[in-house]
Design a protein around this motif. Structure first.
Motif, PDB file in Angstrom:
ATOM      1  N   ILE A 112     -46.481 -72.868   7.976  1.00  0.00           N
ATOM      2  CA  ILE A 112     -47.594 -73.684   7.660  1.00  0.00           C
ATOM      3  C   ILE A 112     -48.600 -72.943   7.163  1.00  0.00           C
ATOM      4  O   ILE A 112     -49.277 -73.216   6.412  1.00  0.00           O
ATOM      5  CB  ILE A 112     -47.677 -74.640   8.830  1.00  0.00           C
ATOM      6  N   ALA A 113     -49.049 -71.746   8.287  1.00  0.00           N
ATOM      7  CA  ALA A 113     -50.418 -71.105   7.982  1.00  0.00           C
ATOM      8  C   ALA A 113     -50.093 -70.251   6.696  1.00  0.00           C
ATOM      9  O   ALA A 113     -51.240 -69.746   6.284  1.00  0.00           O
ATOM     10  CB  ALA A 113     -50.872 -70.237   9.151  1.00  0.00           C
ATOM     11  N   SER A 114     -49.244 -70.100   6.118  1.00  0.00           N
ATOM     12  CA  SER A 114     -49.134 -69.101   4.976  1.00  0.00           C
ATOM     13  C   SER A 114     -49.372 -69.807   3.476  1.00  0.00           C
ATOM     14  O   SER A 114     -49.252 -69.114   2.589  1.00  0.00           O
ATOM     15  CB  SER A 114     -47.672 -68.489   4.840  1.00  0.00           C
ATOM     16  N   LEU A 115     -49.767 -71.025   3.732  1.00  0.00           N
ATOM     17  CA  LEU A 115     -49.940 -71.731   2.243  1.00  0.00           C
ATOM     18  C   LEU A 115     -51.362 -70.981   1.828  1.00  0.00           C
ATOM     19  O   LEU A 115     -52.377 -71.283   2.408  1.00  0.00           O
ATOM     20  CB  LEU A 115     -50.100 -73.233   2.371  1.00  0.00           C
ATOM     21  N   ALA A 116     -51.094 -70.474   0.521  1.00  0.00           N
ATOM     22  CA  ALA A 116     -52.473 -69.827  -0.078  1.00  0.00           C
ATOM     23  C   ALA A 116     -52.939 -70.840  -1.146  1.00  0.00           C
ATOM     24  O   ALA A 116     -54.226 -70.608  -1.485  1.00  0.00           O
ATOM     25  CB  ALA A 116     -52.086 -68.532  -0.584  1.00  0.00           C
ATOM     26  N   ALA A 117     -52.305 -71.467  -1.844  1.00  0.00           N
ATOM     27  CA  ALA A 117     -52.613 -72.541  -2.878  1.00  0.00           C
ATOM     28  C   ALA A 117     -51.705 -73.615  -3.226  1.00  0.00           C
ATOM     29  O   ALA A 117     -50.756 -73.402  -2.712  1.00  0.00           O
ATOM     30  CB  ALA A 117     -52.987 -71.595  -4.222  1.00  0.00           C
ATOM     31  N   THR A 118     -52.465 -74.695  -3.897  1.00  0.00           N
ATOM     32  CA  THR A 118     -51.882 -75.775  -4.139  1.00  0.00           C
ATOM     33  C   THR A 118     -52.430 -75.930  -5.712  1.00  0.00           C
ATOM     34  O   THR A 118     -53.386 -76.271  -5.676  1.00  0.00           O
ATOM     35  CB  THR A 118     -51.751 -77.089  -3.613  1.00  0.00           C
ATOM     36  N   HIS A 119     -51.485 -75.736  -6.635  1.00  0.00           N
ATOM     37  CA  HIS A 119     -52.133 -75.661  -8.299  1.00  0.00           C
ATOM     38  C   HIS A 119     -51.226 -77.027  -8.698  1.00  0.00           C
ATOM     39  O   HIS A 119     -50.166 -77.211  -8.956  1.00  0.00           O
ATOM     40  CB  HIS A 119     -51.513 -74.689  -9.015  1.00  0.00           C
ATOM     41  N   TRP A 120     -52.237 -78.053  -8.970  1.00  0.00           N
ATOM     42  CA  TRP A 120     -51.847 -79.389  -9.724  1.00  0.00           C
ATOM     43  C   TRP A 120     -51.354 -78.677 -10.989  1.00  0.00           C
ATOM     44  O   TRP A 120     -52.230 -78.144 -11.761  1.00  0.00           O
ATOM     45  CB  TRP A 120     -52.858 -80.471  -9.715  1.00  0.00           C
ATOM     46  N   LEU A 121     -50.308 -79.557 -11.768  1.00  0.00           N
ATOM     47  CA  LEU A 121     -49.769 -79.159 -13.090  1.00  0.00           C
ATOM     48  C   LEU A 121     -49.928 -80.349 -13.900  1.00  0.00           C
ATOM     49  O   LEU A 121     -50.157 -81.374 -13.447  1.00  0.00           O
ATOM     50  CB  LEU A 121     -48.303 -78.667 -12.911  1.00  0.00           C
ATOM     51  N   TRP A 122     -49.926 -79.808 -15.273  1.00  0.00           N
ATOM     52  CA  TRP A 122     -49.952 -80.845 -16.518  1.00  0.00           C
ATOM     53  C   TRP A 122     -48.814 -80.714 -17.199  1.00  0.00           C
ATOM     54  O   TRP A 122     -47.924 -79.633 -16.913  1.00  0.00           O
ATOM     55  CB  TRP A 122     -51.255 -80.626 -17.258  1.00  0.00           C
ATOM     56  N   THR A 123     -48.674 -81.143 -18.357  1.00  0.00           N
ATOM     57  CA  THR A 123     -47.535 -81.000 -19.119  1.00  0.00           C
ATOM     58  C   THR A 123     -47.668 -79.773 -20.119  1.00  0.00           C
ATOM     59  O   THR A 123     -46.674 -79.286 -20.482  1.00  0.00           O
ATOM     60  CB  THR A 123     -47.484 -82.121 -20.112  1.00  0.00           C
ATOM     61  N   GLU A 124     -48.958 -79.364 -20.078  1.00  0.00           N
ATOM     62  CA  GLU A 124     -49.086 -77.846 -21.008  1.00  0.00           C
ATOM     63  C   GLU A 124     -49.105 -76.770 -20.059  1.00  0.00           C
ATOM     64  O   GLU A 124     -49.534 -76.616 -18.787  1.00  0.00           O
ATOM     65  CB  GLU A 124     -50.736 -78.000 -21.582  1.00  0.00           C
ATOM     66  N   PRO A 125     -48.206 -75.726 -20.311  1.00  0.00           N
ATOM     67  CA  PRO A 125     -48.082 -74.539 -19.475  1.00  0.00           C
ATOM     68  C   PRO A 125     -49.453 -73.816 -19.095  1.00  0.00           C
ATOM     69  O   PRO A 125     -50.374 -73.677 -19.845  1.00  0.00           O
ATOM     70  CB  PRO A 125     -47.091 -73.692 -20.279  1.00  0.00           C
ATOM     71  N   LEU A 126     -49.486 -73.656 -17.670  1.00  0.00           N
ATOM     72  CA  LEU A 126     -50.744 -72.881 -17.210  1.00  0.00           C
ATOM     73  C   LEU A 126     -50.371 -71.498 -16.657  1.00  0.00           C
ATOM     74  O   LEU A 126     -49.240 -71.574 -16.120  1.00  0.00           O
ATOM     75  CB  LEU A 126     -51.720 -73.774 -16.471  1.00  0.00           C
ATOM     76  N   GLU A 127     -51.452 -70.488 -16.885  1.00  0.00           N
ATOM     77  CA  GLU A 127     -51.083 -69.304 -16.249  1.00  0.00           C
ATOM     78  C   GLU A 127     -51.914 -69.465 -14.623  1.00  0.00           C
ATOM     79  O   GLU A 127     -53.110 -70.086 -14.787  1.00  0.00           O
ATOM     80  CB  GLU A 127     -51.813 -68.071 -16.768  1.00  0.00           C
ATOM     81  N   LEU A 128     -51.311 -69.105 -13.900  1.00  0.00           N
ATOM     82  CA  LEU A 128     -51.996 -69.405 -12.079  1.00  0.00           C
ATOM     83  C   LEU A 128     -52.145 -68.179 -11.614  1.00  0.00           C
ATOM     84  O   LEU A 128     -51.348 -67.248 -11.588  1.00  0.00           O
ATOM     85  CB  LEU A 128     -51.006 -70.262 -11.697  1.00  0.00           C
ATOM     86  N   GLU A 129     -53.381 -68.231 -11.219  1.00  0.00           N
ATOM     87  CA  GLU A 129     -53.943 -66.733 -10.238  1.00  0.00           C
ATOM     88  C   GLU A 129     -52.808 -66.464  -9.516  1.00  0.00           C
ATOM     89  O   GLU A 129     -52.400 -67.101  -8.465  1.00  0.00           O
ATOM     90  CB  GLU A 129     -55.267 -66.848  -9.734  1.00  0.00           C
ATOM     91  N   GLY A 130     -52.365 -65.197  -9.415  1.00  0.00           N
ATOM     92  CA  GLY A 130     -51.695 -64.555  -8.498  1.00  0.00           C
ATOM     93  C   GLY A 130     -50.134 -64.965  -8.397  1.00  0.00           C
ATOM     94  O   GLY A 130     -49.531 -64.559  -7.579  1.00  0.00           O
ATOM     95  N   VAL A 131     -49.978 -65.778  -9.426  1.00  0.00           N
ATOM     96  CA  VAL A 131     -48.244 -66.293  -9.558  1.00  0.00           C
ATOM     97  C   VAL A 131     -47.758 -65.674 -10.968  1.00  0.00           C
ATOM     98  O   VAL A 131     -48.529 -66.025 -11.887  1.00  0.00           O
ATOM     99  CB  VAL A 131     -48.333 -67.788  -9.814  1.00  0.00           C
ATOM    100  N   PRO A 132     -46.630 -65.147 -11.069  1.00  0.00           N
ATOM    101  CA  PRO A 132     -46.089 -64.923 -12.429  1.00  0.00           C
ATOM    102  C   PRO A 132     -45.733 -65.779 -13.169  1.00  0.00           C
ATOM    103  O   PRO A 132     -45.027 -66.880 -12.739  1.00  0.00           O
ATOM    104  CB  PRO A 132     -44.799 -63.908 -11.953  1.00  0.00           C
ATOM    105  N   GLY A 133     -45.715 -65.561 -14.490  1.00  0.00           N
ATOM    106  CA  GLY A 133     -45.193 -66.674 -15.403  1.00  0.00           C
ATOM    107  C   GLY A 133     -46.292 -67.582 -15.779  1.00  0.00           C
ATOM    108  O   GLY A 133     -47.609 -67.661 -15.475  1.00  0.00           O
ATOM    109  N   ARG A 134     -45.885 -68.847 -16.463  1.00  0.00           N
ATOM    110  CA  ARG A 134     -46.698 -69.745 -16.704  1.00  0.00           C
ATOM    111  C   ARG A 134     -45.905 -71.297 -16.545  1.00  0.00           C
ATOM    112  O   ARG A 134     -44.868 -71.350 -16.281  1.00  0.00           O
ATOM    113  CB  ARG A 134     -46.932 -70.132 -18.356  1.00  0.00           C
ATOM    114  N   TRP A 135     -46.711 -72.204 -16.007  1.00  0.00           N
ATOM    115  CA  TRP A 135     -46.106 -73.294 -15.188  1.00  0.00           C
ATOM    116  C   TRP A 135     -46.815 -74.638 -15.695  1.00  0.00           C
ATOM    117  O   TRP A 135     -47.961 -74.902 -16.118  1.00  0.00           O
ATOM    118  CB  TRP A 135     -46.600 -73.398 -13.697  1.00  0.00           C
ATOM    119  N   HIS A 136     -45.672 -75.579 -15.731  1.00  0.00           N
ATOM    120  CA  HIS A 136     -46.011 -77.049 -15.937  1.00  0.00           C
ATOM    121  C   HIS A 136     -45.088 -77.938 -15.303  1.00  0.00           C
ATOM    122  O   HIS A 136     -44.244 -77.571 -14.751  1.00  0.00           O
ATOM    123  CB  HIS A 136     -46.267 -77.280 -17.424  1.00  0.00           C
ATOM    124  N   ALA A 137     -45.575 -79.171 -15.542  1.00  0.00           N
ATOM    125  CA  ALA A 137     -44.400 -80.560 -14.919  1.00  0.00           C
ATOM    126  C   ALA A 137     -43.887 -81.033 -16.148  1.00  0.00           C
ATOM    127  O   ALA A 137     -44.424 -81.287 -17.181  1.00  0.00           O
ATOM    128  CB  ALA A 137     -45.369 -81.296 -14.276  1.00  0.00           C
TER     129      ALA A 137
END
Length: 239
Positions: A24-49
């Motif tokens: 539980i204590a290891s959660l570093a971030a929660t990134h809310w996503l959109w339909t357009e791909p985003l680059e997220l700090e510290g996370v490889p790739g691009r992400w979307h929903a």
């Protein structure tokens, strides 16, 4: 097994659940996503929903293949764990990092002493109801509750609205220690009884995930679960 031995087993399991590599204590971030791909700090790739899942693209670890995660599914990438999360139709990518707790300066759970008198009988009144709930980030929703448990605490009767989950009752509550001697609110789980009498063990009151990381979106206690009596049992604060 006696009360103390059983409680010590519960504490050991709880410590592992919180402080383990992907705990539980290891959660570093929660990134809310959109339909357009985003680059997220510290996370490889691009992400979307898309189509009810979280999608990762252009991830070097996967040779450019897309990664699709349904809510609750997870994958290990470049020393972190990513997990898909959904709330009321909105999707997020959660990032777990084994070093997150150390960077926040948290490493232990402080507890009240074990108190046999904190095991309290309760009378269960099963009735389904809906109540407005609010999360720590201000999100509002309707929550379905399955029963109310009447308890005697410090000579006063209180009511605990609970939700049923696979043979367990769950509730968030606050009391007269909240925000001073203990975290502003705590969680509680106890077995659903076969009849109308339950045993509620406040020695197993536990801190919500948001006590360990601001990136959780825990639901606050509903008004009836906020008591003016003290409950000096269970987990207190994070240190």
């Amino acid at each position: 097994m006696d009360l103390r031995a059983a409680h010590e087993d519960w504490v050991r399991e709880r410590e592992e659940r919180v402080w383990g590599e992907w705990g539980i204590a290891s959660l570093a971030a929660t990134h809310w996503l959109w339909t357009e791909p985003l680059e997220l700090e510290g996370v490889p790739g691009r992400w979307h929903a898309a189509d009810g899942v979280v999608v990762g693209e252009a991830i070097d670890d996967l040779d450019g293949a897309a990664l699709r995660l349904a809510p609750g599914e997870e994958a290990e990438l470049a020393g972190i764990l990513v997990r898909a999360f959904e709330r009321d139709g909105s999707f997020a990518l959660r990032v777990l990092d084994p070093g997150a707790a150390a960077r926040r300066g948290v490493s232990r759970i402080e507890r009240f002493p074990l108190d046999p008198a904190a095991r309290v009988p309760g009378v269960v009144r099963r009735r389904t109801s809906e109540q407005s709930t609010t999360s720590v980030d201000g999100h509002s929703a309707l929550g379905a509750f399955d029963a109310v448990v009447k308890l005697e605490l410090d000579g006063r009767t209180v009511a605990l609205a609970v939700q049923e989950d696979e043979g367990w009752y769950f509730a968030a509550f606050s009391d007269a220690t909240s925000g001073e001697e203990s975290h502003p609110f705590r969680f509680l789980r106890f077995p659903v009884p076969e009849g109308e009498l339950a045993v509620v063990d406040f020695n197993r009151a536990y801190l919500p995930p948001c006590a360990f990381s601001d990136h959780y979106v825990c639901v606050l206690p509903v008004p009836g679960n906020r008591w003016s009596v003290p409950v000096r049992a269970g987990e207190r604060v994070v240190g």
